[in-house]
Write a protein that holds these residues in place. Structure first.
Motif, short mmCIF file in Angstrom:
data_model
loop_
_atom_site.label_atom_id
_atom_site.label_comp_id
_atom_site.label_asym_id
_atom_site.label_seq_id
_atom_site.Cartn_x
_atom_site.Cartn_y
_atom_site.Cartn_z
N GLU A 249 2.33 -10.28 10.27
CA GLU A 249 3.27 -9.17 10.43
C GLU A 249 4.46 -9.50 11.30
O GLU A 249 5.57 -9.07 11.03
N LEU B 105 -5.85 -6.21 10.22
CA LEU B 105 -6.18 -5.05 9.40
C LEU B 105 -6.05 -5.50 7.95
O LEU B 105 -4.96 -5.57 7.40
N ILE B 106 -7.17 -5.84 7.35
CA ILE B 106 -7.11 -6.36 5.98
C ILE B 106 -8.20 -5.76 5.12
O ILE B 106 -9.24 -5.35 5.60
N THR C 75 5.84 -0.73 6.33
CA THR C 75 5.12 -1.06 7.55
C THR C 75 4.99 -2.57 7.70
O THR C 75 4.50 -3.05 8.68
N TYR D 136 0.83 -1.20 0.00
CA TYR D 136 0.00 0.00 0.00
C TYR D 136 0.87 1.25 0.00
O TYR D 136 0.43 2.32 -0.36
N THR D 137 2.09 1.09 0.47
CA THR D 137 2.94 2.25 0.63
C THR D 137 4.41 1.84 0.50
O THR D 137 4.74 0.68 0.66
N GLU E 81 6.63 3.33 2.43
CA GLU E 81 7.17 3.38 3.79
C GLU E 81 6.95 2.00 4.36
O GLU E 81 5.81 1.55 4.47
#
Lengths: 581, 99
Positions: free
Chosen positions: A364, A431-432, A75, A70-71, A73
């Protein structure tokens, strides 16, 4: 393979396919390179990266399917990998979900800031219209300053244009911005290029919403999983009963008998190739020759279930049901130190533990991955082992199969709770993104099924044949007898199995399906078969899974994981033996 | 939300009428006001598009602290209960976005 007609060299060596998870990167990758890869309708199908080649002018260019992010950066681990890969490429094809333009454009903004030529593939273009989304392509091109090509990867629409468009990819001069500035830029673009009209919800969306409600979703899940199980059994059993067993009994058995005569009916080679012929009949399960058991286990017992399981799993994946199951399972999975998304590797484990352990990368933290991988290899029997459990234990009665699976399920939960209590670190929350339900394209479902069946044939059959060979040689050399005497106190005393059963545990390291087959000639009682199956499932991973666990967890955690496996297997096997006696 | 009384309405410096995503009713819409959490979680949520100013509709009801599913645009996201409980929203009066 798509080729570009212009023949000048572009100087491009490496093309990166980047985009948010579940936007169809892998399908575009297949279209560009002709390489088949597994694609599904849930975020995180691609956990490693695939690379292939495409022709661009006269160049052969490497294409990399970067895991979805998604990014830039970092995470998560996938995002770290993606960010690092960006520095190695010459050009980025940013795959963007046209039905989710706003969210997707954040990554596009980050890519624009990098000094690398960019082209946007506006994928899932065919779904925009009926979702009431109108995108002004010219304005989007103008605002982004890079080529934007609408594509429908599943049908191949727009792929040719995408390849031609690569030559026009540019890197507009964009300064580095902050998080808020990027979102502001995205907001500005969206307000100019996208218009969404109101429309009624489709039955698919209603069903989608219902399947994440605690009550309705729970009922749907129970029904769906029960139907899936019945379908897998139905297809598997009928393939065996009406196709494979008749083939082996009517066509192959006479050949084997003939060969047995030619070999003189006994001797070393006869034993290795055919095994024992009792009363002029071929016993495909118990004879343990390469041409009898060695072929019957993979083709006659396991393959049918591999086909039926992966067909059903592929449908689940492509419809987009698994993330919804993750939502429903989240509360339970938290007790095991995992969150709901861990249900995806667990479901894959019911097919084969190797891709399942790899898929734990969608989780994660290291802690979650340790718990998930350990639980998978202890309590989730692969399709091959399950097929053998159905085949052998099932002969004794369905209740015994139920005891085996029930025990494994209880172990999965209790052991998860125990590891959760003692393992260090913390487990993050779920978180999906929940993808919309999609009608699975039959072509891709069958293609994926073929890839997985083919994978089984190529990887499993040499090991199965090798295992049968090793078994015969070790028997002949008397090695098994020595091991059996040595381990008798544990195997007989604790588990209540004949001492020869240890050979199955040893061979279980090679292939668990063959190993379970080794229990067949021992004349075990139903209860002993149950104990044997459970211990075999939990005791130690097969060599392929072992290697992946070692690679994914590192040596220290792998040793911890294996210690937990052996201890649990002996404890549970011993307890089961006491209870069943 | 009445069942939770003032405790959830006024905690954490929340404005009048504001509540967390976890406490919203099924089908209710609201505008995200802030995420009461560390930098990392704000970024994780932001990457998915969940950030202040976003209008979201709660899709499911949560049972035993299960995840909250929200819809925005054509995206649906499931958020763990604890995380959803730190996302403050200003509810929009028309209870449902759907007719």
């Amino acid at each position: 393979m798509v080729t570009n007609n212009s023949s000048k060299s572009t100087g491009i060596r490496k093309v990166l396919l980047m985009g948010n998870p579940n936007v169809g990167k892998s399908v575009i990758f297949s279209r560009l390179t002709g390489t088949r890869v597994i694609a599904s309708n849930y975020p995180g199908t691609t956990v490693g990266y695939s690379h292939g080649f495409m022709s661009l002018g006269e160049d052969r260019v490497e294409v990399i399917d970067v895991p979805g992010t998604y990014t830039l950066e970092p995470t998560s681990e996938a995002e770290e990998i993606a960010s690092e890969m960006l520095d190695t490429g010459d050009l980025v094809i940013n795959v963007v979900d046209a039905t989710n333009l706003e969210r997707n454009l954040y990554l596009t903004q980050q890519l624009l800031e990098r000094d690398i030529p960019l082209i946007v593939a506006l994928n899932i273009w065919d779904e925009t219209e009926h979702r009431g989304i109108y995108i002004d392509l010219d304005k989007l091109r103008e605002r982004l300053g890079v080529p934007v090509i609408p594509t429908v990867a599943v049908s191949g629409q727009g792929i040719k244009e995408l390849v031609t468009g690569i030559a026009g990819a540019t890197s507009p001069d964009t300064p580095a911005r902050s998080y808020d500035e990027r979102w502001a830029a995205v907001g500005g673009i969206i307000s100019q290029v996208q218009r969404i009209t109101h429309r009624h919800h489709t039955w698919r969306e209603r069903l989608g919403d219902a399947s994440v409600q605690p009550l309705a979703g729970g009922i749907i899940a129970v029904v769906v999983l029960a139907v899936a199980f019945l379908v897998v059994r139905f297809i598997g059993e009928n393939l065996i009963g009406y196709v494979l067993e008749p083939l082996f009994d009517n066509l192959w058995a006479p050949v084997v008998l003939r060969l047995s005569d030619l070999l003189g009916g006994s001797g070393f080679f006869h034993n290795i190739l055919i095994g024992e012929i009792v009363a002029g009949e071929v016993n495909f399960i118990e004879s343990f020759g390469l041409l009898t058991t060695g072929l019957f286990v993979p083709f006659g017992m396991v393959l049918p279930y591999i086909i039926s399981f992966y067909l059903v799993l592929g449908l689940f994946e492509d419809v987009g049901y698994l993330p919804r199951l993750a939502v429903l399972m989240d509360t339970l999975m938290h007790r095991l130190g995992l969150h709901g998304y861990a249900i995806i590797p667990s479901m894959l484990g019911l097919g084969c533990n190797v891709p399942a352990v790899l898929a734990t990368r969608i989780l994660e933290s290291k802690r979650e991955r340790f718990i998930a991988a350990t639980l998978i290899s202890i309590a989730i029997p692969c399709a091959a082992l399950q097929a053998m459990i159905f085949g052998l234990v099932g002969q004794q009665g369905a209740q015994y199969v139920a005891i085996v699976f029930g025990t494994l399920f209880i172990v999965w939960i209790i052991l998860g709770m125990i590891i959760n209590r003692f393992a260090q670190g913390f487990s993050p929350e779920l978180l999906i993104e929940i993808p919309p339900y999609r009608m699975p394209p039959w072509r891709t479902v069958l293609q994926k099924l073929w890839m997985r069946v083919n994978g089984f044939l190529k990887e499993a059959i040499p090991i199965i044949l090798g295992a049968v060979m090793v078994i015969n040689i070790l028997y002949t050399l008397g090695v098994f007898d020595a091991i059996a005497d040595f381990t008798a106190p544990v195997v007989t005393g604790l588990l209540g199995l004949p001492k020869e059963a240890v050979t199955a545990l040893v061979i279980g390291f090679l292939r668990k399906d063959v190993a379970l087959g080794m229990l067949a000639p021992l004349g075990l009682s139903a209860n002993q078969l149950v104990v044997g199956s459970v211990v075999l499932a939990m005791f130690f991973p097969c060599v392929a899974t072992f290697v992946v666990i070692l690679r994914e967890l590192g040596i220290v955690n792998m040793l911890k994981s294996v210690a937990i496996m052996i201890a649990t297997a002996l404890l549970v096997g011993g307890a089961l033996n006491l209870i069943l006696q | 939300m009445f069942g939770f009384g003032g405790r959830f309405r006024h905690g954490f410096g929340r404005g009048e009428g504001q509540l967390t995503l976890a406490r919203m009713q099924t089908g209710q819409s609201g505008i995200v006001v802030q995420v009461l959490s560390g930098h990392g979680m704000i970024r994780r949520l932001g990457a998915l598009g969940i950030r202040p100013g976003l209008r979201v509709t709660k899709v499911n009801s949560s049972f035993m602290r299960g995840p909250i599913a929200v819809q925005f645009g054509s995206t649906q996201v499931a958020i763990g209960f604890g995380m959803a409980n730190r996302i403050v929203v200003e509810p929009i009066d028309s209870r449902s976005e759907r007719p």
